[in-house]
Design a protein around this motif. Sequence first.
Motif, mmCIF file in Angstrom:
data_model
loop_
_atom_site.group_PDB
_atom_site.id
_atom_site.type_symbol
_atom_site.label_atom_id
_atom_site.label_comp_id
_atom_site.label_asym_id
_atom_site.label_seq_id
_atom_site.Cartn_x
_atom_site.Cartn_y
_atom_site.Cartn_z
ATOM 1 N N ASN A 123 57.076 43.927 26.442
ATOM 2 C CA ASN A 123 55.691 44.278 26.740
ATOM 3 C C ASN A 123 54.833 43.024 26.862
ATOM 4 O O ASN A 123 55.180 41.945 26.382
ATOM 5 N N PHE A 124 53.720 43.199 27.541
ATOM 6 C CA PHE A 124 52.684 42.182 27.620
ATOM 7 C C PHE A 124 51.468 42.691 26.855
ATOM 8 O O PHE A 124 51.189 43.896 26.836
ATOM 9 N N SER A 125 50.716 41.763 26.252
ATOM 10 C CA SER A 125 49.506 42.129 25.521
ATOM 11 C C SER A 125 48.380 41.173 25.915
ATOM 12 O O SER A 125 48.521 40.394 26.857
ATOM 13 N N ASP A 126 47.275 41.236 25.206
ATOM 14 C CA ASP A 126 46.088 40.422 25.494
ATOM 15 C C ASP A 126 45.649 40.575 26.947
ATOM 16 O O ASP A 126 45.253 39.608 27.607
ATOM 17 N N ILE A 127 45.731 41.798 27.445
ATOM 18 C CA ILE A 127 45.402 42.096 28.843
ATOM 19 C C ILE A 127 43.892 42.175 29.009
ATOM 20 O O ILE A 127 43.197 42.844 28.237
ATOM 21 N N GLN A 128 43.386 41.510 30.030
ATOM 22 C CA GLN A 128 41.956 41.437 30.285
ATOM 23 C C GLN A 128 41.645 42.069 31.646
ATOM 24 O O GLN A 128 42.480 42.046 32.551
ATOM 25 N N GLY A 129 40.410 42.584 31.803
ATOM 26 C CA GLY A 129 40.037 43.084 33.122
ATOM 27 C C GLY A 129 38.901 44.076 33.100
ATOM 28 O O GLY A 129 38.292 44.335 32.053
ATOM 29 N N LYS A 130 38.613 44.606 34.279
ATOM 30 C CA LYS A 130 37.525 45.556 34.473
ATOM 31 C C LYS A 130 38.043 46.790 35.198
ATOM 32 O O LYS A 130 38.919 46.701 36.059
ATOM 33 N N ILE A 131 37.476 47.936 34.844
ATOM 34 C CA ILE A 131 37.733 49.186 35.557
ATOM 35 C C ILE A 131 36.393 49.731 36.015
ATOM 36 O O ILE A 131 35.521 50.003 35.185
ATOM 37 N N VAL A 132 36.217 49.848 37.311
ATOM 38 C CA VAL A 132 34.982 50.392 37.879
ATOM 39 C C VAL A 132 35.253 51.839 38.263
ATOM 40 O O VAL A 132 36.158 52.120 39.059
ATOM 41 N N VAL A 133 34.478 52.755 37.702
ATOM 42 C CA VAL A 133 34.701 54.188 37.921
ATOM 43 C C VAL A 133 33.492 54.795 38.611
ATOM 44 O O VAL A 133 32.370 54.702 38.117
ATOM 45 N N ASP A 134 33.739 55.406 39.761
ATOM 46 C CA ASP A 134 32.709 56.141 40.500
ATOM 47 C C ASP A 134 33.106 57.608 40.473
ATOM 48 O O ASP A 134 33.976 58.047 41.220
ATOM 49 N N ASN A 135 32.500 58.368 39.571
ATOM 50 C CA ASN A 135 32.876 59.775 39.428
ATOM 51 C C ASN A 135 32.512 60.614 40.641
ATOM 52 O O ASN A 135 33.187 61.598 40.942
ATOM 53 N N GLU A 136 31.448 60.236 41.340
ATOM 54 C CA GLU A 136 31.025 61.005 42.508
ATOM 55 C C GLU A 136 31.893 60.701 43.719
ATOM 56 O O GLU A 136 32.173 61.576 44.535
ATOM 57 N N GLN A 137 32.312 59.445 43.830
ATOM 58 C CA GLN A 137 33.155 59.030 44.956
ATOM 59 C C GLN A 137 34.318 58.201 44.403
ATOM 60 O O GLN A 137 34.294 56.972 44.440
ATOM 61 N N LYS A 168 35.845 54.923 45.666
ATOM 62 C CA LYS A 168 35.143 53.655 45.509
ATOM 63 C C LYS A 168 35.401 53.019 44.138
ATOM 64 O O LYS A 168 34.848 51.960 43.837
ATOM 65 N N SER A 169 36.224 53.651 43.327
ATOM 66 C CA SER A 169 36.590 53.072 42.038
ATOM 67 C C SER A 169 37.527 51.891 42.257
ATOM 68 O O SER A 169 38.101 51.722 43.332
ATOM 69 N N ALA A 170 37.680 51.068 41.226
ATOM 70 C CA ALA A 170 38.503 49.863 41.365
ATOM 71 C C ALA A 170 38.972 49.377 40.009
ATOM 72 O O ALA A 170 38.391 49.717 38.977
ATOM 73 N N VAL A 171 40.019 48.566 40.038
ATOM 74 C CA VAL A 171 40.516 47.952 38.802
ATOM 75 C C VAL A 171 40.997 46.542 39.115
ATOM 76 O O VAL A 171 41.565 46.289 40.183
ATOM 77 N N HIS A 172 40.729 45.628 38.185
ATOM 78 C CA HIS A 172 41.177 44.241 38.327
ATOM 79 C C HIS A 172 41.645 43.781 36.951
ATOM 80 O O HIS A 172 40.868 43.805 35.998
ATOM 81 N N VAL A 173 42.916 43.374 36.867
ATOM 82 C CA VAL A 173 43.531 43.076 35.575
ATOM 83 C C VAL A 173 44.219 41.715 35.612
ATOM 84 O O VAL A 173 44.837 41.348 36.620
ATOM 85 N N THR A 174 44.126 40.985 34.500
ATOM 86 C CA THR A 174 44.845 39.728 34.339
ATOM 87 C C THR A 174 45.708 39.813 33.082
ATOM 88 O O THR A 174 45.224 40.204 32.017
ATOM 89 N N ILE A 175 46.983 39.430 33.226
ATOM 90 C CA ILE A 175 47.941 39.518 32.123
ATOM 91 C C ILE A 175 48.522 38.126 31.862
ATOM 92 O O ILE A 175 49.139 37.536 32.751
ATOM 93 N N PRO A 176 48.355 37.584 30.677
ATOM 94 C CA PRO A 176 48.931 36.261 30.382
ATOM 95 C C PRO A 176 50.441 36.354 30.157
ATOM 96 O O PRO A 176 50.910 37.139 29.327
ATOM 97 N N VAL A 177 51.180 35.548 30.894
ATOM 98 C CA VAL A 177 52.635 35.546 30.745
ATOM 99 C C VAL A 177 53.028 35.129 29.325
ATOM 100 O O VAL A 177 54.043 35.584 28.783
ATOM 101 N N SER A 178 52.209 34.308 28.696
ATOM 102 C CA SER A 178 52.507 33.829 27.341
ATOM 103 C C SER A 178 52.584 34.957 26.321
ATOM 104 O O SER A 178 53.135 34.786 25.227
ATOM 105 N N SER A 179 52.048 36.133 26.669
ATOM 106 C CA SER A 179 52.039 37.255 25.719
ATOM 107 C C SER A 179 53.319 38.076 25.758
ATOM 108 O O SER A 179 53.452 39.053 25.016
ATOM 109 N N ILE A 180 54.274 37.690 26.596
ATOM 110 C CA ILE A 180 55.500 38.486 26.738
ATOM 111 C C ILE A 180 56.230 38.607 25.402
ATOM 112 O O ILE A 180 56.301 37.660 24.620
ATOM 113 N N ASN A 181 56.749 39.814 25.140
ATOM 114 C CA ASN A 181 57.452 40.065 23.880
ATOM 115 C C ASN A 181 58.567 41.067 24.104
ATOM 116 O O ASN A 181 58.318 42.241 24.372
#
Length: 196
Positions: free
Chosen positions: A50-64, A67-80
């Motif tokens: 697994n990877f941990s220390d995951i960072q990012g944003k989730i944009v949620v548009d309930n009406e549309q 138009k939602s979006a997600v952007h995530v960054t995962i550090p390879v150093s967190s691999i376990n």
Amino acid sequence: MNFKTLALGLAVSSVATFSIAKPVTYTIDPTHTAAVFSWDHFGFSTPSGNFSDIQGKIVVDNEQPAKSAVHVTIPVSSINTNVTALDDHLKKADFFDAAKYPNISFKSTKVETQNKKNFKITGDLTIKGVTKPVVLDAVLNKQAEHPMMKVPAIGFNATTSFDRSAFGLGANVPSVGDKITVQITTEATVPAPTKK
């Protein structure tokens, strides 16, 4: 003011309220987010890590939702993988080459709604400097006020799979399986306003 004028005013007000509804941006909580991956090992077993220390944003548009979006960054150093020697090897140049490519990233390009809880999220996955499209099958677990932090919160589970060789991680294929299966769980919240 007659009834027709009042009704028209309420209708206009309703449309205006709807039109200014904005998407909500949630910040991923790394303490309640993980990406668990598994692979075939010579046909004998299916190890996982697994990877941990995951960072990012989730944009949620309930009406549309499209138009939602997600952007995530995962550090390879967190691999376990629970095997220290394997973790060290996976960070080397013949696998992730963490010294040169310290992060894995995912950025959505399309969100498709299947129903109110199930979504297909297409996006660009970048590993070791290689970018390829992948599709996440995502399930909305809950969207509500967080009971402890008293801020808007949201949670998803998602699954995807891809061939590791497509990202320059093909060492020992096909003896060790090429296909990687990933299970993701995440919670995200809207940061509380900063007190002045």
